[in-house]
Design an enzyme around this catalytic site. Structure first.
Site, short mmCIF file in Angstrom:
data_model
loop_
_atom_site.label_atom_id
_atom_site.label_comp_id
_atom_site.label_asym_id
_atom_site.label_seq_id
_atom_site.Cartn_x
_atom_site.Cartn_y
_atom_site.Cartn_z
N CYS A 92 10.79 -2.31 6.68
CA CYS A 92 9.94 -1.67 5.67
C CYS A 92 10.20 -0.17 5.57
CB CYS A 92 8.47 -1.93 5.99
SG CYS A 92 8.07 -3.69 5.89
N CYS A 214 -4.87 -6.16 5.02
CA CYS A 214 -3.45 -6.38 4.77
C CYS A 214 -3.04 -5.83 3.42
CB CYS A 214 -3.13 -7.87 4.79
SG CYS A 214 -3.67 -8.71 6.28
N LYS A 340 -1.82 -0.42 1.02
CA LYS A 340 -2.95 -1.33 0.90
C LYS A 340 -3.35 -1.53 -0.55
CE LYS A 340 -6.36 -3.83 1.41
NZ LYS A 340 -5.86 -4.36 0.16
N HIS A 344 3.06 -2.91 -1.93
CA HIS A 344 4.14 -2.72 -0.96
C HIS A 344 5.36 -3.57 -1.28
CE1 HIS A 344 6.33 -1.80 2.57
NE2 HIS A 344 5.81 -2.67 3.40
#
Lengths: 398, 483
Positions: A92, A214, A340, A344
């Site tokens: 990431c 998440c 969040k 993402h």
């Protein structure tokens, strides 16, 4: 190692970012090109000025089969035969590692103007069918089988809770703050605020992490035009400078290593230490105006406060509880809404975070503008994998 | 030289289904007197092989697995029709055996394997034989057999000399082609016919003949026999047998606390492991000079007489057999059916999702994945599992010694995964600090991981992780310590 090799030698003269979310009407190529065109327009230059490019994309196969496995994708969408393009993939932290490599090439004097494109498409599949499928179909057939991304960070959350008394409510506060901010950013994936109750009552994912702990899986792209700092003023009116981009990797086998604390990310600590040294920062909380940090999960943001040295280890929960990371706090964190709420798309995120800091430092952040009145300096923190790859960038106004 | 049992173990899986619930589900009104207690059900990630490993480690605790040079596996339900389970069990028990054998297809497989193991010792073809017996029979859902059966295992370490805690005195064997239960190679479920007839000409007749034969052979006074471990199809047949047996005195002394009623009430008829598991229960309570009889049934009968020795007092300390009975959780009957693929449900994963696997990798890492060997850095002492070329902590390369992990540890952290599909959500992902100093993060099994807390004692159990390419992938999952 020369910590000053990069300092103020490279400028960011233009940036672009697509709307983040489930971009059902856009292909990987379309969203990538949109980000690049916006960056070019922002910089006010023609694509022909681009001499080389870096493509950050984690896994074009997360959502099916797409181009993007190799650099030729950028030459293709720009129609620029001969363009040298490197594809970067580093969990990431892919986006910021692409930024880092592009900046190094300019600082080294190889190129005057280069492009960085972070691009990821994760939503061309059923909602449960992307990362979960990956957990099942890839990786070691037996060791840690079934350990998911939320699982990796949930293990840290559980341990942080056990050692420091951090609560699920503290985690929820991160989500509430980031949704508050994201709801004010026009390009964020979720355009809505949430309440503490909503976050706390959401279904569990990797307990103690619930749904609102998440980040989502998203589509999106962001692009940056980098150039030699001494050319920046000729090419454009508004730009920022790269003070430092530092990276650290540690073992990816963190969850099989007895000497791991499970309450922090060493990769973040090491990358931050190097970046602060390069920029001559001793007290991050006083030296940094605004930060975009990797909040893949709410616990990660709390750990980041500590690992980036905003507060001592164990006091991350208090930092959110006391509102110090809110837009009005003494160090606004994730004014964009973060991973969040902004979304993402893995390879795009590091470049997108840089885009947000660029907006902030240039005073273009509208409803999400943080008061940039300390040093005109912003921080980007991009973390990857099981917390094993980290890039920390520091940017400032000229 | 004395030949006999050196140690023993048992295993009963964690899940229980109430027999009343099974009776209610199928309206088994006429069988109501038999529908008492609970049936032990192997978890969705267990099979006869993994249950055999559990019982084997229970027996091996306090002994050196490297000294075992023969391993037998007995079951009517081996996971493979072709491929030896015993060879896998031998590796999972970290033995160095060269002789392994699967003994299958008969209810008598368990007692037959014990006899064969004792013969191997007598013939000096082995010094220590580990006999593992496990069964998860395949009754058709809705039959009485479904309610009465139970899944479980027993294991015996056989040896010679002064360590023998139960010496073999004598044996008697009978073979008979009588039709009782049967299952053809391709049948999914057990077949039975006229049970009254079968019990009369099969069970009662053959078992009585074997017991009489044993008593004649060994010339032991039946009054001296303290305990009988005997196969029985169900509680009713057991009671009837007890009344008629020349060993009636022993049956009377054991009473309803005897091992057969105890197992039937709390676990069920364990098939090939039923009489052997009873013997383990008897041995745990036995005193020196007790005589114990073991009778296996199926296509004939095997009867053995053992005499308990002074060595029983020196048996290594280990968890009591009752730990397997007393640690449990209730399972709804529908899930028990689902575990054995007797109930259709929406697949957990899309059909094209198959875990990635690699035969070279499984082979390369067999010592870690099956034998559970960690490596210890000879320079700084750090432990690593699975193996790696260098020590990450100190940088030393290719300088490790092997450490066998004891399968015990404490919880360093854990999550309860709701996102990963599993038959009994949530599955845990547990970071364990092993007793030897390694750290392992692996999935949990048996029970709700949310009942754990950081610092809890846990143990590793061999389980099936998945069956990519139709191959059961065995390695070690984590569960709360069953004591």
């Amino acid at each position: 190692m020369n910590p000053n090799a990069l300092r103020d030698k490279v400028a960011i003269i233009g940036m672009g970012c697509t709307q983040f979310g489930a971009l059902q009407d856009k292909s990987f190529a379309e969203q990538g090109l949109e980000a690049v065109n916006e960056a070019l327009a922002d910089a006010g230059i023609e694509k022909d000025r681009i001499e080389a490019a870096w493509l950050g994309t984690f896994d074009p196969n997360v959502g099916g089969s797409f181009p993007g496995y190799a650099g030729d994708f950028v030459a293709d969408i720009l129609g620029m035969p001969g363009l040298p393009v490197t594809r970067v993939t580093n969990y990431c932290a892919t986006g910021m590692d692409a930024m880092r490599n592009a900046a190094i090439s300019v600082a080294a004097g190889l190129y005057d103007v280069v492009l960085v494109l972070g691009n990821e498409k994760m939503r061309d599949v059923a909602s449960r069918d992307s990362l979960i499928r990956q957990v099942v179909t890839t990786g070691h057939p037996l060791v840690q089988k079934g350990l998911s991304a939320p699982g990796l960070f949930g293990l840290m959350a559980r341990r942080h809770m056990a050692e420091f008394g951090t609560t699920r409510e503290d985690l929820a506060r991160v989500a509430v703050k980031n949704h508050y901010n994201g709801a004010r950013h026009p390009k964020a994936m979720f355009q809505k605020e949430i309440s503490l109750e909503t976050a706390l009552n959401a279904p569990m994912i990797s307990e103690p992490l619930g749904l609102y702990d998440c980040c989502p899986t998203s589509d999106g792209a962001a692009a940056a035009i980098l150039c030699r700092a001494d050319l920046a003023a000729e090419l454009t009116d508004a730009y920022i400078l790269i003070e430092a981009i530092e990276m650290a990797t540690v073992t990816g086998g963190r969850y099989g290593r007895r000497n791991e604390s499970l309450i922090g990310f060493e990769a973040t600590q090491l990358a931050a230490k190097r970046a602060y040294a390069a920029a001559g920062i001793e007290e991050p909380i006083r030296a940094i105006d605004v930060a975009e940090v990797h909040d893949c999960f709410t616990i990660t943001e709390i750990l980041n406060y500590e690992d980036l040295g905003f507060v001592p280890k164990g006091q991350g929960a208090a930092f959110i509880r006391e509102g110090r990371s809110s837009l009005e706090g003494d160090l606004p964190v994730n004014p964009s809404g973060g991973l969040k709420c902004f979304g993402h798309p893995i390879g795009a995120s590091g470049v997108r975070m840089t885009y947000v800091i660029y907006e902030q430092l240039l005073g273009r952040a509208g409803n999400t503008q943080a008061p940039v009145n300390k040093n005109g300096r912003g921080l980007v923190h991009n973390l990857g994998g099981p917390g094993s790859v980290c890039v920390v960038g520091l940017y400032h106004r000229p | 030289m004395t030949i006999g049992i050196v140690d023993f173990g048992m295993y009963i899986p964690h899940y229980r289904v109430s027999r009343a619930e099974i009776g209610e589900a199928w309206k088994l009104e006429q069988a109501k007197p038999l529908l008492i207690g609970e049936r032990a059900v192997a978890g969705y990630d267990e099979d006869s092989l993994t249950m055999a490993v559990e019982a084997a480690w229970h027996a091996l605790e306090g002994h050196d697995p490297a000294a075992v040079d023969g391993l037998l596996f007995a079951s009517t339900t081996p996971p493979f029709a072709e491929k030896s389970s015993a060879a896998v069990i031998a590796a999972a028990c970290d033995t160095a055996v060269s002789r392994t054998l699967d003994i299958t297809t008969s209810l008598r497989a368990g007692t037959a394997a014990l006899g064969l193991g004792l013969d191997m010792l007598r013939a000096h073809s082995a010094e220590q034989v580990l006999v593992t017996i496990a069964d998860m029979r395949r009754p058709e859902p809705g039959t009485l057999l479904d309610a009465i059966s139970g899944d479980g295992a027993a294991a015996f370490l056989l040896g010679r000399g002064e360590n023998v805690l139960a010496e073999l005195v004598g044996a008697f064997h009978l073979s008979d082609p009588v039709i009782d239960t049967w299952r053809r190679s391709d049948d999914r479920y057990l077949q039975t016919d006229d049970e009254a007839f079968t019990n009369q000409v099969g069970y009662f007749s053959l078992v009585q003949q074997a017991v009489k034969g044993l008593l004649a052979e060994t010339a032991v006074d039946p009054a001296r026999v303290k305990g009988v471990a005997i196969y029985a199809p169900d509680g009713r047949a057991y009671m009837k047998m007890a009344k008629k047996s020349p060993l009636g005195m022993a049956f009377m002394q054991m009473g309803m606390e005897g091992p057969a009623p105890y197992l039937l009430m709390h676990a069920g008829n364990l098939g090939a492991a039923f009489a052997p598991a009873q013997l383990a229960l008897l041995l745990e309570k036995a005193s020196p000079d007790d005589y114990l009889v073991l009778v296996g049934y199926g296509d004939g009968a095997d009867a053995y007489l053992f005499r308990v020795t002074e060595a029983i007092k020196g048996r290594p300390e280990k968890r009591p057999l009752s730990a397997w009975i007393n640690t449990k959780s209730q399972l709804p009957y529908n899930l028990a059916l689902y575990f054995r693929e007797n109930l259709r449900q929406k697949p957990l994963f899309p059909p094209d999702v198959d875990p990635w696997t690699s035969l070279p990798l499984l082979h390369r890492e067999r010592n870690e994945l099956l034998r559970f060997h960690a490596q210890k850095c000879n320079n700084c002492g750090a432990l690593w599992w699975p193996h790696r070329p260098n020590c990450y902590d100190c940088g030393e390369q290719h300088n490790f010694s092997t450490v066998r992990l004891s399968r015990r540890g404490t919880v360093a952290s854990f999550v309860a995964e709701w996102a990963i599909p599993t038959p009994v959500p949530p599955v845990g992902m547990i970071t364990v600090d092993t007793a030897e100093g390694a750290r392992i993060t692996n999935p949990s099994t048996d029970g709700d991981p949310r009942q754990l807390t950081v610092g809890d004692e846990v143990e590793f159990a061999l389980r099936i992780f998945h069956t990519a390419r139709k191959l059961p992938h065995y390695s070690w999952k984590v569960r709360k310590l069953r004591v």
